[in-house]
Design a protein around this motif. Sequence first.
Motif, mmCIF file in Angstrom:
data_model
loop_
_atom_site.group_PDB
_atom_site.id
_atom_site.type_symbol
_atom_site.label_atom_id
_atom_site.label_comp_id
_atom_site.label_asym_id
_atom_site.label_seq_id
_atom_site.Cartn_x
_atom_site.Cartn_y
_atom_site.Cartn_z
ATOM 1 N N ARG A 413 46.198 40.069 56.392
ATOM 2 C CA ARG A 413 45.446 40.118 54.498
ATOM 3 C C ARG A 413 44.269 39.504 55.138
ATOM 4 O O ARG A 413 43.603 38.839 56.013
ATOM 5 N N PHE A 414 43.538 40.568 54.142
ATOM 6 C CA PHE A 414 41.415 40.573 54.429
ATOM 7 C C PHE A 414 40.990 39.388 53.833
ATOM 8 O O PHE A 414 42.078 38.977 52.983
ATOM 9 N N VAL A 415 40.611 39.082 54.302
ATOM 10 C CA VAL A 415 40.240 37.691 53.458
ATOM 11 C C VAL A 415 38.382 37.991 54.009
ATOM 12 O O VAL A 415 37.700 38.035 55.032
ATOM 13 N N GLN A 416 37.198 36.839 52.965
ATOM 14 C CA GLN A 416 36.085 36.694 53.467
ATOM 15 C C GLN A 416 36.070 35.084 52.854
ATOM 16 O O GLN A 416 36.261 35.048 51.907
ATOM 17 N N GLY A 417 35.163 34.831 53.408
ATOM 18 C CA GLY A 417 34.900 32.990 53.522
ATOM 19 C C GLY A 417 35.866 32.371 54.341
ATOM 20 O O GLY A 417 37.139 32.641 53.989
ATOM 21 N N TYR A 418 35.068 31.889 55.958
ATOM 22 C CA TYR A 418 36.291 30.834 56.773
ATOM 23 C C TYR A 418 35.495 29.907 56.919
ATOM 24 O O TYR A 418 34.560 29.432 56.273
ATOM 25 N N PRO A 419 36.215 28.759 56.684
ATOM 26 C CA PRO A 419 35.728 27.527 57.745
ATOM 27 C C PRO A 419 35.463 28.250 59.126
ATOM 28 O O PRO A 419 36.339 27.991 59.924
ATOM 29 N N LEU A 420 34.082 27.444 59.447
ATOM 30 C CA LEU A 420 33.533 28.112 61.080
ATOM 31 C C LEU A 420 33.411 26.610 61.992
ATOM 32 O O LEU A 420 33.835 26.409 63.005
ATOM 33 N N HIS A 421 33.183 25.629 61.504
ATOM 34 C CA HIS A 421 32.889 24.376 62.206
ATOM 35 C C HIS A 421 33.696 22.817 60.925
ATOM 36 O O HIS A 421 33.390 23.525 59.598
ATOM 37 N N THR A 422 34.548 21.916 61.670
ATOM 38 C CA THR A 422 35.298 20.910 60.754
ATOM 39 C C THR A 422 34.831 19.649 61.315
ATOM 40 O O THR A 422 35.184 19.574 62.783
ATOM 41 N N LEU A 423 34.549 18.978 60.616
ATOM 42 C CA LEU A 423 34.168 17.478 61.080
ATOM 43 C C LEU A 423 35.438 16.578 60.016
ATOM 44 O O LEU A 423 35.629 16.264 59.542
ATOM 45 N N VAL A 424 36.024 15.676 61.137
ATOM 46 C CA VAL A 424 36.914 14.579 60.716
ATOM 47 C C VAL A 424 35.571 13.293 61.291
ATOM 48 O O VAL A 424 35.943 12.775 62.247
ATOM 49 N N ARG A 425 35.459 12.219 59.997
ATOM 50 C CA ARG A 425 34.807 11.029 60.603
ATOM 51 C C ARG A 425 33.526 11.477 61.994
ATOM 52 O O ARG A 425 33.615 10.506 62.787
ATOM 53 N N GLY A 426 32.982 11.905 61.084
ATOM 54 C CA GLY A 426 31.801 12.133 62.098
ATOM 55 C C GLY A 426 32.114 13.239 63.176
ATOM 56 O O GLY A 426 30.607 13.622 63.795
ATOM 57 N N ARG A 427 32.679 13.672 63.992
ATOM 58 C CA ARG A 427 33.145 14.385 64.723
ATOM 59 C C ARG A 427 33.783 16.085 64.878
ATOM 60 O O ARG A 427 34.379 16.049 63.710
ATOM 61 N N PHE A 428 33.003 16.634 65.820
ATOM 62 C CA PHE A 428 34.052 18.128 65.731
ATOM 63 C C PHE A 428 35.095 17.936 65.755
ATOM 64 O O PHE A 428 35.723 17.659 66.993
ATOM 65 N N VAL A 429 36.314 18.414 65.078
ATOM 66 C CA VAL A 429 37.711 18.804 65.598
ATOM 67 C C VAL A 429 37.382 20.024 65.600
ATOM 68 O O VAL A 429 38.768 20.534 66.146
ATOM 69 N N MET A 430 37.179 21.016 64.843
ATOM 70 C CA MET A 430 36.485 22.779 65.188
ATOM 71 C C MET A 430 35.457 23.127 65.104
ATOM 72 O O MET A 430 34.772 22.455 64.227
ATOM 73 N N ARG A 431 34.580 23.632 65.838
ATOM 74 C CA ARG A 431 33.377 24.041 65.983
ATOM 75 C C ARG A 431 33.786 25.333 66.047
ATOM 76 O O ARG A 431 34.359 25.615 67.563
ATOM 77 N N GLU A 432 32.712 26.238 65.745
ATOM 78 C CA GLU A 432 33.033 28.246 66.510
ATOM 79 C C GLU A 432 33.925 28.721 66.358
ATOM 80 O O GLU A 432 34.013 29.632 67.153
ATOM 81 N N GLY A 433 34.512 28.189 65.106
ATOM 82 C CA GLY A 433 36.095 28.473 64.930
ATOM 83 C C GLY A 433 37.128 27.477 65.701
ATOM 84 O O GLY A 433 38.246 28.674 66.447
ATOM 85 N N LYS A 434 37.007 27.125 66.744
ATOM 86 C CA LYS A 434 37.612 26.878 68.094
ATOM 87 C C LYS A 434 38.148 25.697 68.009
ATOM 88 O O LYS A 434 37.136 24.653 67.638
ATOM 89 N N LEU A 435 39.089 25.152 68.114
ATOM 90 C CA LEU A 435 40.049 24.148 68.366
ATOM 91 C C LEU A 435 38.296 23.098 70.046
ATOM 92 O O LEU A 435 38.579 23.817 70.196
#
Length: 491
Positions: A413-435
């Motif tokens: 499925r084609f999508v437009q709009g992605y989370p690139l980075h995720t922070l949990v309580r101030g810490r990156f748990v995903m960065r630049e699309g990588k765990l």
Amino acid sequence: MPTVDLVIRGGQVVSPEAIIPASVAIDDGRIVAVGHDDLMPAGREEFRADSLYLLPGAIDSHVHFRDPGYPHKETWATGSAAAACGGVTTVFDMPNTKPPTGSVEALQMKLRAAESSYVDFGIHALLGDDTIDVLEDLLEHGATSFKAFVGNTFGNLPAPTDGALLEAFEILAPLGIRTTVHAENSSIMARRQKRMEEAGRIDSQAHLAARPEVCEIEAVSRIVHFAEWTGARIHVAHQSSADALWVIREAKRRGVDITVETCPQYLLLNTEDMIRLGGVLRVNPPIRDARHNQPLWDALCDGTVDMIATDHAPHAIDEKLRDSIWTCDCGFPGVETQMALMLSEVNKGRATLMDYVRWSSVAPVRAWGLYGSKGVIAPGAHADIAIVDMNRQGVLSHGLLQTIGKLSPWNGRFVQGYPLHTLVRGRFVMREGKLVTEARGWGRSVKSIQKMPVPQPRNVPSATRNILQAPTGAPQDARPQVDAVTPAHLR
């Protein structure tokens, strides 16, 4: 001004009310400032978010991480990794594991398993006939909420009897605790499935025929009446049909404390996809006819349906690809793809980013007593943030998923709009699309920050505690005095 741990500069901060250009300062896991970049303190780390949007991390109220008991399907490490890569910062896990989360011992097993989580979590404990006497013990030992499988699903846990359901609501109403309900009528479904199996029907549409919309209408109506009578808080899981929406609207109009979730599969897929994908798309409740899709969107927009969840429920590939629909396990992964799917719909104009934040973050934290600590980008809140690129395009793929159950109906499925980075309580748990694998185990239970609103019990005469004893000083055949408050439509 003292130096802080991290400053995110140049992004667009999204709330349900507005999108504003702002920088965000984070220290010791919490947001300490949101505002103009010139007013931010220096950060030991600084991150540029130019042209990106900062959303409160999504809260998924409905995941099955299968651990303990089914590690070949999912574990807390793999399921929470999928959440992190999907912009989800808190999950609530369901109790149909092995053993089911219906005892203190089973709850402790699950909490130990969750020590490997990348994201924060709550635990729905099991509400059933055999758990009534330990509901308060489960809360004391770390459960945040409960789940009642009024309709059968994976694990085949017996549905609570109406007597047990009412008694549980009488116990939980004075505590203010919310119960998630899988609302389908088990008796209707069991009889219809048996009849179709006897007739030799094994096609994908037989699953839908066994679970008609009236199953949802009846079950939602029943739990609404019990909740209205007791003042208990309830949450309807995976709302799938347009036909039951009137029951929910009427309940909310009367003041019943009911929240409701739907899932991307009920908004975006229908029986045409079920015919195409077969057992891959077997899920409970079933994927329905296309006529349900738009009314569910409308219900999200008008507040009848409060939030987005996923019912993330992975299985091994061979458990989904079987000849008979009845032997294909129910469920598929979703926690990693939800945000990209919904952001794509925002890009199509079906909703705004502000709507999405309300559905994915604010409504869930209000329902589960976490508002203020989570679900907002504001001083004092946990720094749970999804940084998204609304212009990033791509194609969803089985092979890129973090989950063990790499069989998704969204593959291709084609999508437009992605989370690139995720922070949990101030810490990156995903960065630049990588765990960020070093963040494994960073997740924490939300139990310590959970603060449900003041309860509003009704018709609960210290109910269940006095079931086996007469009031003090009263004859043994005397009835307890009940300060009954009967809803107007029941008088």
